[in-house]
Design an enzyme around this catalytic site. Structure first.
Site, PDB file in Angstrom:
ATOM      1  N   SER A   1      -0.536 -11.013   7.680  1.00 35.76           N
ATOM      2  CA  SER A   1       0.560 -11.848   7.197  1.00 35.76           C
ATOM      3  C   SER A   1       1.820 -11.000   7.191  1.00 35.76           C
ATOM      4  O   SER A   1       1.757  -9.787   7.019  1.00 35.76           O
ATOM      5  CB  SER A   1       0.236 -12.333   5.790  1.00 35.76           C
ATOM      6  N   LYS A   2       2.965 -11.669   7.376  1.00 37.74           N
ATOM      7  CA  LYS A   2       4.192 -10.884   7.383  1.00 37.74           C
ATOM      8  C   LYS A   2       4.449 -10.267   6.012  1.00 37.74           C
ATOM      9  O   LYS A   2       5.274  -9.381   5.883  1.00 37.74           O
ATOM     10  CB  LYS A   2       5.383 -11.701   7.865  1.00 37.74           C
ATOM     11  N   ARG A   3       3.711 -10.716   5.011  1.00 39.78           N
ATOM     12  CA  ARG A   3       3.881 -10.116   3.690  1.00 39.78           C
ATOM     13  C   ARG A   3       2.976  -8.901   3.481  1.00 39.78           C
ATOM     14  O   ARG A   3       3.139  -8.164   2.525  1.00 39.78           O
ATOM     15  CB  ARG A   3       3.640 -11.166   2.596  1.00 39.78           C
ATOM     16  N   ASP A   4       2.016  -8.672   4.372  1.00 46.14           N
ATOM     17  CA  ASP A   4       1.183  -7.476   4.235  1.00 46.14           C
ATOM     18  C   ASP A   4       2.040  -6.234   4.420  1.00 46.14           C
ATOM     19  O   ASP A   4       2.834  -6.180   5.353  1.00 46.14           O
ATOM     20  CB  ASP A   4       0.084  -7.460   5.308  1.00 46.14           C
TER      21      ASP A   4
END
Ligand code: GLU
Ligand code: ZN
Length: 508
Positions: free
Chosen positions: A276-279
């Site tokens: 995820s781009k939030r990882d």
């Protein structure tokens, strides 16, 4: 090929001829920090454009004022420049024949196209409220029918429209999907088809007049004459809608052709979940701050869904460009492997010529966080030690721990290293080594080695055992760069003073 089946005007929707020069685009939305998935998409488009002699278009999809930010926009430009992924048309000073390349500056175009679609009957006003849509969706689901939009407003009479308006309802603009299966040949996945019940009519303009991604993305691809849409698999479900919209755009004279589509595989992270781009490990800035080289990172990211050959996974950007073919992209999900990324980066660090390496490390050496007083940094000492450090690094930020002994007033104080090295009778060994070193020829690392070797022999120790206390006395660490070159570059005075300090500490 890529045209939808049953196209009403096959002549005008002929897929691209072989001779056409490819035009690809990278069109991120400026929300948040750039992430590795985004960079992989940019890279594959760029490599394809450079391989084929085509055109790389960079477009900013910033129509969502609530989520887009100017900061993120500038980060995107900066990231692409750092990576060396240049563009032939796009925002900033590059420009091009289809400017502007920021969608926020193209709102009149979208309003005009939406009106044309509506006038030609390809789109219609939908007055359904969210509550009504929810209710009918629920009923359809219970009855086992497809639960997408049911076409309620497709054929409203003038009276019905009038009545809705009188009630004070607002309307969105909805695209009318053809009642036929959409098929196309994905450049990565082969033939795909989507039955009409799975692709219902969809909104293209909000009630407040704001155009949606579903409209602006294909409209700009059409106007910018994009020939190949290479993007992530997450966007695959919007492709049948876009192909149908293209057919309509061709009919109203806005588009010339339907582009070819290729959907790049998902990138999986920890635990086989989609990265995820939030990882945290997805953040491009993290790699940049740790000192990945652009070419190391690009090499690694290119392997997420593609491979150079069975026996070669280290290559230059030029080699990548020469070899890259979208037909070789694998449809299976790719696994993001940090260890492999690091190993590839380490190889690229070794490939640099020494001068480039020496300069590439400078930002880390000069950074205020480095663990020595900034004024102690000595360029000549750095240049002397750099060739020995180059083979030791995984990422450039590792450099500080490798050379800090040169710039600190005293060695790092690491108890574990001290305890490990100062075994047996370190006082006797260090006393002899110090005396031998004091008499040695400091212009020759070989002579310094002979001095320590002789001290070891005198105390019944092999070189490895004899040099460990010397290394910890001088650098504070049990591992590090070649010791005798390190001693020479640190210099006679400082090296002997550090051995004296260690002896004092041992005797205390
Ligand atoms: N702005 C879209 C996104 O970032 C682009 C999608 C596409 O490549 O078509 O998801
Ligand atoms: Zn409706």
């Amino acid at each position: 090929m890529a045209s939808a089946s049953g196209s009403p005007s096959p002549k005008s929707s002929t897929p691209l001829g072989q001779g056409a020069s490819p035009r690809v685009r990278f069109c991120p939305s400026p929300t948040g920090n750039p992430h590795v998935g985004l960079v992989r998409t940019a890279l594959f488009n760029w490599a394809f454009a450079r391989h084929t002699g085509g055109t790389m278009v960079f477009r900013i999809e910033d129509t969502d004022a609530a989520r887009d930010s100017e900061e993120s926009y500038h980060q995107l430009l900066d990231s692409l420049r750092w990576l060396g992924l240049d563009w032939d048309e796009g925002p900033d000073e590059v420009g091009g024949p289809h400017a502007p390349y920021r969608q926020s500056q193209r709102m009149d175009i979208y309003a005009d196209v939406a009106k044309k679609l509506r006038d030609a009957g390809h789109a219609y006003d939908c007055y359904c409220t969210t509550a009504e849509l929810d209710e009918r969706r629920e009923a359809a689901r219970k009855a086992g029918r497809p639960s997408g939009y049911d076409g309620h407003c497709r054929a409203l009479t003038a009276e019905q429209t009038e009545a809705y308006r009188a009630e004070g309802r607002t309307s969105i603009v909805r695209f009318r999907m053809p009642d036929e299966t959409i098929t196309f040949t994905d450049l990565v996945r082969g033939d795909l088809s989507f039955a009409p019940e799975n692709v219902p009519d969809f909104g293209i303009v909000r009630a407040n007049g704001a155009p949606l991604y579903t409209l602006v993305n294909p409209v700009d691809d059409a106007l910018m004459e994009i020939t190949h849409v290479l993007r992530g698999e997450d966007l695959l479900s919007s492709t049948p809608r876009q192909i149908a919209l293209y057919q309509a755009l061709i009919e109203i004279g806005v588009a010339k052709d339907v582009p070819l589509f290729g959907h790049l595989p998902y990138v999986m992270g920890e635990g086989n979940k989609k990265l995820s781009k939030r990882d945290p490990e997805a953040s491009l800035n993290l790699y940049r701050e740790r000192g990945f080289l652009p070419e190391g990172l690009l090499n690694y990211l290119s392997l997420l869904g593609w491979s150079f050959s069975a026996d070669k996974d280290i290559f230059t950007v030029a080699e990548l460009v020469e070899k890259f073919d979208i037909a070789d992209v694998n449809a299976n999900p790719a696994r993001f492997d940090l260890k492999k990324a690091e190993a590839i980066n380490a190889d690229h660090i070794r490939l640099l010529d020494v001068k480039t390496f020496t300069e590439a490390c400078t930002p880390w050496l000069r950074a205020p966080h480095a663990n020595w007083p900034a004024e102690n940094f000595d360029q000549a000492a750095w240049e002397a030690i750099a060739p020995y450090a180059q083979t030791r690094l995984t990422v450039l930020s590792d450099i500080t721990a490798n050379v800090d002994f040169l710039f600190r007033d005293t060695p790092v104080d690491d108890e574990a290293s001290w305890a490990k090295a100062m075994k047996g009778d370190p006082i006797a060994l260090l006393t002899t080594a110090r005396a031998n070193l004091a008499d040695a020829d400091w212009s020759s690392p070989e002579a310094l080695k002979a001095a320590v070797l002789a001290a070891g022999e005198q105390h019944g120790l092999k070189l490895g055992k004899a040099q460990a206390p010397v290394r910890v006395a001088v650098t504070g660490r049990t591992v590090g760069l070649p010791l005798f070159e390190s001693l020479q570059i640190l210099g006679r005075e400082r090296s002997l003073a550090r051995i004296d300090a260690a002896l004092a500490k041992l005797s205390a």
